[in-house]
Design an enzyme around this catalytic site. Structure first.
Site, PDB file in Angstrom:
ATOM      1  CD  GLU A  84      25.017  36.824  71.752  1.00 39.39           C
ATOM      2  OE1 GLU A  84      25.261  35.898  72.353  1.00 39.39           O
ATOM      3  OE2 GLU A  84      25.605  37.371  70.924  1.00 39.39           O
TER       4      GLU A  84
ATOM      5  CG  ASP B 263      25.204  39.389  68.582  1.00 36.83           C
ATOM      6  OD1 ASP B 263      25.970  39.225  69.244  1.00 36.83           O
ATOM      7  OD2 ASP B 263      24.121  38.382  68.560  1.00 36.83           O
TER       8      ASP B 263
ATOM      9  CB  SER C  17      28.174  35.412  71.546  1.00 34.02           C
ATOM     10  OG  SER C  17      27.610  34.408  71.642  1.00 34.02           O
TER      11      SER C  17
ATOM     12  CG  ASP D  58      48.131  29.556  60.880  1.00 32.03           C
ATOM     13  OD1 ASP D  58      47.096  29.195  61.491  1.00 32.03           O
ATOM     14  OD2 ASP D  58      49.340  28.796  60.654  1.00 32.03           O
TER      15      ASP D  58
ATOM     16  CG  ASP E  39      43.764  25.345  64.559  1.00 34.15           C
ATOM     17  OD1 ASP E  39      43.000  25.752  65.328  1.00 34.15           O
ATOM     18  OD2 ASP E  39      44.900  25.993  64.370  1.00 34.15           O
TER      19      ASP E  39
END
Ligand SMILES: *[C@@H]1O[C@H](CO)[C@@H](O)[C@H](O)[C@H]1NC(C)=O
Ligand SMILES: *[C@@H]1O[C@H](CO)[C@@H](O)[C@H](O)[C@H]1NC(C)=O
Ligand SMILES: *[C@@H]1O[C@H](CO)[C@@H](O)[C@H](O)[C@H]1NC(C)=O
Ligand SMILES: *[C@@H]1O[C@H](CO)[C@@H](O)[C@H](O)[C@H]1NC(C)=O
Length: 564
Positions: free
Chosen positions: A287, A291, A483, A524, A545
């Site tokens: 992670e 990141d 993530s 979209d 949504d």
């Protein structure tokens, strides 16, 4: 400023105040059922020390929220006029009467060793034996263990506070929260050899359907390849559970996947809760590498701060609270803060959830764009699990941050693991009322009782989250999860802030009112669903949504909407 001096003067008088003992009438402040995933494991030794914190109410919490709307809503007279630390503290710090009232009560009970903490001195800390905590709060602290997991907690299912202190106390912590260990990205497959298209294309190369690289994202979202110019415009990345970015992996990533960024580019590290970064190859953190590689490696030239939150956390929530107490106290916080960890909303008590959400609100008031990965469990919550009603993820339901869902493929479709839905803790904020109501009207009578139709809907936006290439422990691998999406979106905002600041304008700050006012600045996403709890979950469709939000970013249109 004036307020602060005033408070300081009063505070110094507290020690000399001797409160007469009063008989207090107690009221239940919080109570809950034991969550299904924890089991009772007996009574603690009554002499065991509990490290407790009391969150004091802010001097003017609602005033700070109003300021947040004023500085973050395009068209408002105060738009972009973010607050200084001192201005924020004047709202967020407890009133001296609050400090005095609660301190006196503790003193009456012979608890005299009390210290303040928190960015705004909003927490009182003290240690007492379990027996004292039980009598002080009419509580019943017991031992609980996570079923099939490592977490062990000393918690109470209910506690009370004096009725006359209700206006002064947000919560006693730890008490009714049952937070399991948080999780980050998942490992995807190894990267096939054939992939290595680092040229920018107008349309993304076909290889981006199997492996997503910085070049793919630049092509898909129109993210500039040119170097940012503002050295004081930074992106913050938080890291937890002993995961650290590796300098060697960063160099290999930049060498392979974005040579426009010098391969020796690093982050500035800030440590919280004894966080470290040992740089031992065996300590590479998926992670953390993901990141940092998708901020440093995508937001070319935007400096990155890495907040390494260690296992020394004492906040009962993996350092989530500690890192915000640290961050909000900074004289110049990063303009963007991205976090790719989360938990189930139901696991955290409403009062602690509100306390954290208000910490994100305070950051937003100061001009910080707070971004979170929406979660990887579809409608089942932050992580996949059995459920009979949809489980919203935390902190995605907090209205003062931007929740980022995941998409896949070059003709983008919503990724099925994306957590999305509606909070049970926070009502729908006005910036999304129209967008969410439109979605709910198309949903009609589907899923009655499975989701909360008055709650804040999430995610707000989305970005690629499947097969994102990173270098981890020297190997090219792919990562999967929302993530991936949060740091990617953070890079887009970081680069827009660079242009704004170069044009002598304030950074975007809290994003949502701006984002929902500019839906055409997104592609979209109209296909995909997020199954869970034995259902197909929600479906993506035209407009907002609860799986892809407003959609994926279009850099040039966002830049134009931001007025540069
Ligand atoms: C506090 O300490 C005093 C003196 O030792 C004692 O008389 C009193 O009962 C204690 N009060 C509580 C609430 O423990
Ligand atoms: C994504 O693209 C790959 C390769 O073109 C294709 O095999 C796969 O079916 C696509 N997935 C979705 C969900 O569209
Ligand atoms: C759901 O429950 C079944 C049966 O108890 C179990 O086999 C399965 O692993 C559970 N799934 C998750 C995601 O917890
Ligand atoms: C639904 O959300 C509202 C806030 O919008 C909250 O007050 C209510 O308690 C929630 N309902 C449930 C069943 O959690």
């Amino acid at each position: 400023m004036v307020h602060l001096t005033f408070y300081a003067a009063l505070l110094s008088g507290i020690a000399t105040t001797i409160a007469a003992p009063t008989r207090r009438s107690m009221v239940v402040h919080e109570s809950r059922e034991l969550p299904l995933y924890f089991a009772h494991a007996g009574a603690p030794n009554p002499d065991t020390t509990l490290n407790l914190r009391i969150a004091l109410t802010a001097n003017d919490r609602n005033g700070l929220e109003q300021k947040l709307w004023d500085v973050s809503t395009p068209g408002s007279a105060l738009y972009g006029q973010h607050l200084s630390f001192d201005e924020t503290k004047a709202f967020a710090a407890p009133h001296p009467d609050t400090v005095q009232a609660v301190t006196s009560w503790l003193n009456e009970n012979n608890i005299t060793s009390v210290s303040t903490s928190g960015a705004f001195d909003e927490w009182l800390k003290f240690s007492v034996p379990v027996s004292t905590a039980n009598s002080l709060f009419n509580a019943n602290y017991q031992l609980y263990t996570e079923i099939g997991g490592p977490t062990q907690l000393t918690r109470t299912l209910a506690y009370s506070i004096p009725a006359d202190l209700q206006q002064h106390i947000n919560l006693i912590h730890p008490s009714t929260d049952f937070v399991r260990q948080i999780k980050g990205a998942k490992l995807g497959g190894p990267v096939p050899n054939s992939n290595s298209n680092t040229a920018r294309a107008l349309a993304a190369p076909a290889s981006c359907n199997s492996v997503v690289t910085p070049a793919c994202l630049q092509a898909m979202y129109g993210i500039p390849t040119t170097k940012a110019t503002q050295t004081k415009n930074t992106i913050g990345v938080t890291g937890f559970v002993d995961e650290w970015p590796q300098t060697a992996d960063m160099a290999a990533f930049l060498t392979k996947l974005n040579t426009a960024v010098p391969s020796d580019t690093l982050w500035t590290e800030k440590n919280v809760d004894f966080g470290v970064d040992p740089q031992h190859p065996g300590d590479a953190g998926l992670e953390a590498n993901l990141d940092t590689q998708y901020t440093i490696g995508l937001a070319n030239g935007v400096p990155v701060t890495y907040y390494s939150v260690g296992l020394g956390f004492t906040d009962g929530i993996e350092g989530f609270l500690d890192v915000m107490n640290f961050f909000n106290a900074l004289p110049t916080p990063d303009n963007v803060l991205t976090t790719s960890y989360g938990l189930d909303e139901a696991s955290i008590s409403t009062s602690l959830a509100n306390q954290l959400c208000d910490a994100y609100m305070a950051a937003g008031a100061r001009g910080v764009s707070v971004l979170f990965a929406s979660g990887d469990g579809g409608v089942a919550g932050a992580q996949s699990q059995n459920c009979t009603t949809f489980q919203p993820a935390f902190p995605s339901g907090c209205p003062f941050l931007t929740s980022v869902g995941a998409t896949q493929n070059t003709t983008e479709t919503a990724a099925s693991f994306t957590s999305g839905g509606f909070s049970n803790y926070w009502t729908r904020p006005s910036y999304q009322t129209a967008a969410v109501n439109e979605y709910l009207s198309t949903l009609g009578e589907t899923y009655p009782g499975l989701y909360n139709n008055t709650g804040r809907g999430f995610p707000d936006v989305s970005a690629q989250g499947i097969n994102v290439e990173i270098i981890n422990a020297g190997e090219s691998i792919t990562a999967i999860g929302t993530s991936c999406s949060s740091p990617i979106f953070a890079s887009v905002i970081g680069l827009i802030n660079d242009r704004l600041i170069a044009a002598k304008k304030p950074p975007l700050g809290f994003l949502n009112p701006f984002l929902y006012a500019n839906p055409s600045a997104f592609t979209d996403i109209t296909t995909g669903e997020n199954p869970g709890c034995g259902t197909n979950g929600f479906s993506a469709g035209v407009g907002w949504d609860p799986i892809s939000g407003l959609g994926t970013p279009l850099f040039d249109k966002l830049l134009a909407a931001a007025g540069v």
